[in-house]
Design an enzyme around this catalytic site. Structure first.
Site, PDB file in Angstrom:
ATOM      1  N   ASP A  17      34.637  16.457  -5.085  1.00 30.03           N
ATOM      2  CA  ASP A  17      34.357  16.082  -4.457  1.00 30.03           C
ATOM      3  C   ASP A  17      33.909  15.393  -5.509  1.00 30.03           C
ATOM      4  O   ASP A  17      33.992  14.734  -6.479  1.00 30.03           O
ATOM      5  CB  ASP A  17      32.934  16.434  -4.333  1.00 30.03           C
ATOM      6  CG  ASP A  17      33.178  17.456  -3.040  1.00 30.03           C
ATOM      7  OD1 ASP A  17      33.973  17.505  -2.721  1.00 30.03           O
ATOM      8  OD2 ASP A  17      31.775  18.608  -1.952  1.00 30.03           O
ATOM      9  N   ASP A  18      33.033  14.063  -4.478  1.00 28.47           N
ATOM     10  CA  ASP A  18      32.622  12.241  -5.616  1.00 28.47           C
ATOM     11  C   ASP A  18      33.392  11.473  -6.519  1.00 28.47           C
ATOM     12  O   ASP A  18      32.724  11.001  -6.879  1.00 28.47           O
ATOM     13  CB  ASP A  18      31.352  13.758  -6.320  1.00 28.47           C
ATOM     14  CG  ASP A  18      30.270  14.292  -6.087  1.00 28.47           C
ATOM     15  OD1 ASP A  18      30.619  14.554  -4.473  1.00 28.47           O
ATOM     16  OD2 ASP A  18      29.414  15.028  -5.936  1.00 28.47           O
ATOM     17  N   HIS A  54      34.476  12.378   2.210  1.00 17.10           N
ATOM     18  CA  HIS A  54      32.987  12.658   2.110  1.00 17.10           C
ATOM     19  C   HIS A  54      31.506  12.009   2.036  1.00 17.10           C
ATOM     20  O   HIS A  54      30.910  12.196   2.951  1.00 17.10           O
ATOM     21  CB  HIS A  54      33.513  12.316   0.392  1.00 17.10           C
ATOM     22  CG  HIS A  54      32.007  13.505  -0.258  1.00 17.10           C
ATOM     23  ND1 HIS A  54      31.672  15.097   0.016  1.00 17.10           N
ATOM     24  CD2 HIS A  54      31.254  13.689  -1.383  1.00 17.10           C
ATOM     25  CE1 HIS A  54      31.075  16.122  -0.579  1.00 17.10           C
ATOM     26  NE2 HIS A  54      30.496  14.545  -1.356  1.00 17.10           N
ATOM     27  N   HIS A  77      27.162   8.487  -0.100  1.00 15.73           N
ATOM     28  CA  HIS A  77      26.735   9.860  -0.947  1.00 15.73           C
ATOM     29  C   HIS A  77      25.867  10.182  -0.479  1.00 15.73           C
ATOM     30  O   HIS A  77      25.330  10.899  -1.276  1.00 15.73           O
ATOM     31  CB  HIS A  77      27.043  10.060  -2.274  1.00 15.73           C
ATOM     32  CG  HIS A  77      26.936  11.515  -2.672  1.00 15.73           C
ATOM     33  ND1 HIS A  77      26.146  12.443  -3.462  1.00 15.73           N
ATOM     34  CD2 HIS A  77      27.851  12.430  -2.719  1.00 15.73           C
ATOM     35  CE1 HIS A  77      26.567  13.936  -3.556  1.00 15.73           C
ATOM     36  NE2 HIS A  77      27.612  13.762  -3.025  1.00 15.73           N
ATOM     37  N   HIS A 102      34.213  18.974  -8.878  1.00 11.87           N
ATOM     38  CA  HIS A 102      33.748  17.794  -8.767  1.00 11.87           C
ATOM     39  C   HIS A 102      34.374  17.184  -9.999  1.00 11.87           C
ATOM     40  O   HIS A 102      34.205  17.502 -11.026  1.00 11.87           O
ATOM     41  CB  HIS A 102      32.629  17.555  -9.129  1.00 11.87           C
ATOM     42  CG  HIS A 102      31.767  18.062  -7.850  1.00 11.87           C
ATOM     43  ND1 HIS A 102      30.974  19.695  -7.952  1.00 11.87           N
ATOM     44  CD2 HIS A 102      30.914  17.285  -6.709  1.00 11.87           C
ATOM     45  CE1 HIS A 102      30.152  19.979  -7.052  1.00 11.87           C
ATOM     46  NE2 HIS A 102      30.132  18.578  -6.616  1.00 11.87           N
TER      47      HIS A 102
END
Length: 240
Positions: A27-28, A88, A92, A188
């Site tokens: 993620d991210d 995602h 964020h 991540h």
């Protein structure tokens, strides 16, 4: 003199790949190259490439299109090496359990736009809500399969002031003790230790006999199809 009788050989049974599978997810990112520091996303892809395996990267749109920073090249690198790209969010910052419909649509649509601007024609099949939070009503209407996880490596806790996770080795041990066939694993690709972590976890999983696949590949291997409007945490199946 009659010719000898010939027989048609029986077709051989198809080879069934029964290796246990695990879907590593990140993620991210994507993480951009910074000065002399290589992209952590690319380093993870290179580690997977050593074994011919793939993972799924859930990207942040404004880190793809250059608004926050330009990680688009790293995302393209991952996709070109057989990895799966999912949504995602664009900023964020939104909680998909209680944000407005307009905010949710913006987060999805702008991230999709950012991905497809770098990967024209790429079909995005999966999304992951920020923090894993999303309402049932929103799940039912989203045009993607919603992918959460059932194994959290806790890499995001490393070196936090609370001291929840003290070392990379602790993350590795937590992962290896908990990962089993059919799991979806959360990591991540933005932290400065991410590549070091994966250089330990990935070979260990391979040594244990796991095949590392994308989320979509894992479900397809077991004869399943990812359905839009459904939340996935892992896959449960019966071995033949």
């Amino acid at each position: 003199e009659p010719l000898p009788e010939t027989t048609t050989p029986e077709p051989s049974a198809p080879v069934v790949d029964n290796r246990p599978r695990v879907a590593l997810t990140y993620d991210d990112g994507p993480h951009e190259r910074y000065q002399d520091t290589p992209s952590r996303t690319k380093l993870i892809v290179d580690e997977l490439d050593k074994y011919g395996y793939h993972a799924t990267f859930f990207v942040v749109g404004n880190r793809v299109d250059g608004t926050e920073y330009n990680g688009g090249d790293a995302m393209v690198y991952a996709a070109n090496h057989g990895n799966e790209i999912g949504i995602h969010g664009y900023t964020h910052n939104a909680n998909y359990a209680d944000c407005s419909d307009a905010t949710f649509e913006y987060e999805m649509n702008e991230t999709l736009r950012a991905i497809q601007s770098k990967l024209p024609g790429y079909e995005v099949r999966v999304m992951r809500p920020v923090g894993g939070e999303i309402s049932n009503e929103r799940v039912a209407t989203t045009p993607f399969a919603v992918v959460n996880w059932n194994v959290d490596t806790l890499d995001w806790k490393l070196n936090r002031p609370t001291g929840d996770v003290a070392s990379i080795e602790e993350i590795v041990n937590n992962a290896l003790e908990n990962i089993k066939d059919g799991d979806i694993v959360l990591m991540h690709d933005i932290y400065n230790f991410t590549a070091d972590l994966c250089e330990l976890i990935i070979p260990e999983l391979v040594e244990k006999g796991f095949k590392l696949v994308t989320v979509s590949e894992m479900y397809e291997a077991y004869g399943e199809e990812l359905d839009n409007g459904t939340v996935y945490y892992s896959i449960k199946f019966e071995r033949i």
